[in-house]
Design a protein around this motif. Structure first.
Motif, PDB file in Angstrom:
ATOM      1  N   GLU A 106       0.825  -1.198   0.000  1.00  0.00           N
ATOM      2  CA  GLU A 106       0.000   0.000   0.000  1.00  0.00           C
ATOM      3  C   GLU A 106       0.865   1.257   0.000  1.00  0.00           C
ATOM      4  N   ALA A 107       1.943   1.232   0.769  1.00  0.00           N
ATOM      5  CA  ALA A 107       2.861   2.382   0.796  1.00  0.00           C
ATOM      6  C   ALA A 107       3.514   2.565  -0.579  1.00  0.00           C
ATOM      7  N   MET A 108       3.866   1.454  -1.208  1.00  0.00           N
ATOM      8  CA  MET A 108       4.459   1.476  -2.541  1.00  0.00           C
ATOM      9  C   MET A 108       3.487   2.127  -3.532  1.00  0.00           C
ATOM     10  N   ARG A 109       2.218   1.737  -3.429  1.00  0.00           N
ATOM     11  CA  ARG A 109       1.168   2.244  -4.326  1.00  0.00           C
ATOM     12  C   ARG A 109       0.964   3.747  -4.120  1.00  0.00           C
ATOM     13  N   GLU A 110       0.911   4.178  -2.861  1.00  0.00           N
ATOM     14  CA  GLU A 110       0.677   5.592  -2.565  1.00  0.00           C
ATOM     15  C   GLU A 110       1.825   6.463  -3.065  1.00  0.00           C
ATOM     16  N   GLU A 111       3.042   5.968  -2.909  1.00  0.00           N
ATOM     17  CA  GLU A 111       4.209   6.731  -3.368  1.00  0.00           C
ATOM     18  C   GLU A 111       4.178   6.875  -4.894  1.00  0.00           C
ATOM     19  N   GLN A 112       3.849   5.783  -5.580  1.00  0.00           N
ATOM     20  CA  GLN A 112       3.797   5.830  -7.046  1.00  0.00           C
ATOM     21  C   GLN A 112       2.715   6.788  -7.529  1.00  0.00           C
ATOM     22  N   MET A 113       1.565   6.779  -6.874  1.00  0.00           N
ATOM     23  CA  MET A 113       0.480   7.669  -7.281  1.00  0.00           C
ATOM     24  C   MET A 113       0.844   9.124  -7.004  1.00  0.00           C
ATOM     25  N   ALA A 114       1.548   9.360  -5.903  1.00  0.00           N
ATOM     26  CA  ALA A 114       1.999  10.716  -5.582  1.00  0.00           C
ATOM     27  C   ALA A 114       2.979  11.222  -6.637  1.00  0.00           C
ATOM     28  N   ASN A 115       3.745  10.284  -7.195  1.00  0.00           N
ATOM     29  CA  ASN A 115       4.717  10.649  -8.242  1.00  0.00           C
ATOM     30  C   ASN A 115       4.102  10.566  -9.645  1.00  0.00           C
ATOM     31  N   LYS A 116       2.774  10.399  -9.670  1.00  0.00           N
ATOM     32  CA  LYS A 116       2.030  10.288 -10.932  1.00  0.00           C
ATOM     33  C   LYS A 116       2.548   9.150 -11.809  1.00  0.00           C
ATOM     34  N   GLU A 117       2.908   8.041 -11.132  1.00  0.00           N
ATOM     35  CA  GLU A 117       3.338   6.840 -11.823  1.00  0.00           C
ATOM     36  C   GLU A 117       2.214   5.804 -11.790  1.00  0.00           C
ATOM     37  N   LYS A 118       2.272   4.855 -12.702  1.00  0.00           N
ATOM     38  CA  LYS A 118       1.295   3.776 -12.738  1.00  0.00           C
ATOM     39  C   LYS A 118       1.502   2.862 -11.530  1.00  0.00           C
ATOM     40  N   PRO A 119       0.463   2.664 -10.686  1.00  0.00           N
ATOM     41  CA  PRO A 119       0.623   1.790  -9.513  1.00  0.00           C
ATOM     42  C   PRO A 119       0.933   0.361  -9.944  1.00  0.00           C
ATOM     43  N   ARG A 120       1.981  -0.226  -9.373  1.00  0.00           N
ATOM     44  CA  ARG A 120       2.408  -1.566  -9.765  1.00  0.00           C
ATOM     45  C   ARG A 120       3.421  -2.076  -8.753  1.00  0.00           C
ATOM     46  N   TYR A 121       3.613  -3.376  -8.755  1.00  0.00           N
ATOM     47  CA  TYR A 121       4.637  -3.947  -7.873  1.00  0.00           C
ATOM     48  C   TYR A 121       6.017  -3.580  -8.425  1.00  0.00           C
ATOM     49  N   ASP A 167       3.633  -5.602 -14.647  1.00  0.00           N
ATOM     50  CA  ASP A 167       4.368  -5.921 -13.413  1.00  0.00           C
ATOM     51  C   ASP A 167       4.361  -7.426 -13.177  1.00  0.00           C
ATOM     52  N   ASP A 168       4.984  -7.826 -12.114  1.00  0.00           N
ATOM     53  CA  ASP A 168       5.089  -9.258 -11.786  1.00  0.00           C
ATOM     54  C   ASP A 168       3.842  -9.678 -11.006  1.00  0.00           C
ATOM     55  N   LEU A 169       2.891 -10.251 -11.686  1.00  0.00           N
ATOM     56  CA  LEU A 169       1.626 -10.568 -11.034  1.00  0.00           C
ATOM     57  C   LEU A 169       1.755 -11.785 -10.126  1.00  0.00           C
ATOM     58  N   ILE A 170       0.869 -11.844  -9.138  1.00  0.00           N
ATOM     59  CA  ILE A 170       0.839 -12.973  -8.199  1.00  0.00           C
ATOM     60  C   ILE A 170       0.186 -14.166  -8.893  1.00  0.00           C
ATOM     61  N   ILE A 171       0.855 -15.327  -8.832  1.00  0.00           N
ATOM     62  CA  ILE A 171       0.261 -16.534  -9.426  1.00  0.00           C
ATOM     63  C   ILE A 171      -0.146 -17.560  -8.366  1.00  0.00           C
TER      64      ILE A 171
END
Length: 468
Positions: A106-121, A167-171
């Motif tokens: 979740e922290a990873m996602r929030e940081e990416q969105m703040a940087n206007k990046e596509k949320p991803r692992y 991104d590297d999806l969960i399998i």
């Protein structure tokens, strides 16, 4: 090589309109090419999948007449196979353990969105990670970083996705259960599916699935992604637009062929032709004829089609489906006139089988009441005297045929020296209660002599009680 298609619904609810169209197009494509149509139940979502939903899907497929050649196969019975493939991918280095917690993600996602990046692992565990004590890892697919995935979609055309966008999806989840994108790939490979026809809401999964297939050493199938179905307001079809469950349309009185005909035209066309028999659908269907844009669901058009099918289908076939609706009105159609003859008499007056059942009740059951507005007019004046004369004349008939009944009506008209309406209107109301009906002699013939005489008696008593 035999064409193999599949329909793979998740049993988390009813069989909806979009799913039925996908099933139909997959079925038509297989039938057109003499191939095999496979039914697969994707029930790995253990929390939401239910036996009731499985039954609803199977019931919907049966009602529509979409017979499957193989299946149904259940993913929950194939967990050992999925584990085997997951281990294969791990051993090859095409998958890895990920220990990231929900909070980290979740922290990873929030940081990416703040940087206007596509949320991803971000691949934190991609090159190895220390296993924290007590943490059960998920398993992720190691998606290629370089290159691109090319999808030559049979409906949408060429779609190119850069691997760097994936991104590297969960399998596999932390409890070891496989996820959708893994199971669907393994199933398509093991079942030798070579044409995947599905909704375009799955298009974003396709490049990921192709990469997993390639890691497994399997040639990907050909894909055809159908545009979604919209409601009249331009938004995705949902309950607010009317029934979306296939079996709800059965309850509302639609013939399955009418719904199939409507669905095939919802995203596919053959010139300006509107009505297609099932054989014509199979002969003419092609993926090239499918629309690239979304289709709008039009309830009025479906209702028109249903009316065409009710009027033009074999009465025996209509009777098979009408019996269900008569049964819901507690009517046994074997206890009255031939249901096929009733259908021929009433079908122009009904757009649905529910309507057809309602306007046909009087053939099997005496009217419980009379339409008030009609009674005010038809039962006025000398109506009781007219009905009594008609009853007496009818009672003497030995031949209960349309011809003799018509002659009987004319005899009464001539004897009483009145217009035909003075006899026909009260007689029709007495027998039908005011329900829409065809020619009076046909109505009386189908209702039967004893029933007509009894109903005339009841009408006379009603008129006399009203006068008193």
């Amino acid at each position: 090589m035999t064409v193999r298609t599949r329909f793979a619904p998740s049993p988390t609810g009813y069989l909806h309109i979009g799913g039925a169209r996908t099933a139909l197009f997959s079925w038509l494509f297989a039938r057109k090419h003499g191939g095999r149509f496979v039914l697969r139940i994707e029930d790995t979502d253990l929390e939401r999948s239910t036996a009731e939903s499985v039954n609803a899907i199977l019931e919907g497929m049966t009602w529509l007449g979409l017979e499957y050649d193989e299946g149904p196969f259940y993913q929950t019975k194939r967990f050992d196979r999925y584990k085997e493939v997951i281990q294969q991918l791990l051993d090859q280095g095409d998958a890895y353990y990920c220990y990231c917690s929900k909070e980290e993600l979740e922290a990873m996602r929030e940081e990416q969105m703040a940087n206007k990046e596509k949320p991803r692992y971000n691949g934190k565990c991609r090159d190895g990670a220390v296993a924290p004590e007590g943490v059960e890892p998920v398993i992720r697919f190691r998606n290629p970083i370089d290159g691109e995935v090319v999808i030559d979609d049979l409906i949408k055309g060429r779609v190119v996705i850069k691997n760097s966008e994936l991104d590297d999806l969960i399998i596999a989840r932390s409890d070891g259960t496989p996820t959708y994108n893994l199971t669907v790939v393994v199933d398509d490979a093991d079942m030798a599916i070579d044409y995947v026809i599905r909704g375009d809401d799955h298009l974003n999964n396709t490049p990921r699935q192709i990469n997993i297939l390639k890691a497994m050493g399997v040639t990907p199938p050909k894909y055809a992604h159908l545009p979604m179905i919209l409601g009249g307001d331009g938004k995705r079809m949902s309950k607010r637009h009317g029934a979306v469950s296939v079996m709800a349309y059965r309850e509302e009185g639609y013939l399955p062929e009418a719904l199939l005909n409507y669905l095939v035209r919802l995203g596919w066309s053959h010139g300006d032709q509107e009505l297609f028999s099932l054989d014509q659908m199979i002969e003419l269907f092609s993926l090239e004829g499918c629309n690239k844009a979304a289709s709008t669901f039009n309830p009025e058009k479906l209702l028109w089609l249903n009316h065409q099918y009710i009027m033009n289908s074999d009465p025996a076939h209509v009777a098979h489906h009408l019996s269900y609706h008569l049964g819901s009105l507690e009517i046994d159609p074997t206890t009255g006139p031939d249901i096929q003859e009733v259908i021929k008499a009433q079908r122009e007056k009904a757009k649905t089988l529910v309507d057809l059942a309602k306007v046909s009740v009087f053939y099997y059951r005496d009217p419980a009441e009379y339409d008030a507005k009609s009674a005010q007019k038809a039962f006025a004046g000398d109506a009781a005297k007219v009905l009594a004369e008609l009853k007496a004349t009818m009672a003497g008939l030995d031949d209960w045929s349309r011809e003799s009944i018509h002659g009987c009506l004319e005899t009464v008209v001539n004897k009483l020296e009145v217009g035909f309406g003075k006899v026909g209107m009260p007689a029709r109301l007495a027998v039908t209660g005011g329900a829409p009906s065809p020619d009076l002699d046909l109505v009386l013939y189908l209702v039967g002599k004893d029933n007509c005489l009894r109903r005339l008696d009841k009408a006379i008593a009603f008129i006399e009680s009203q006068a008193a």
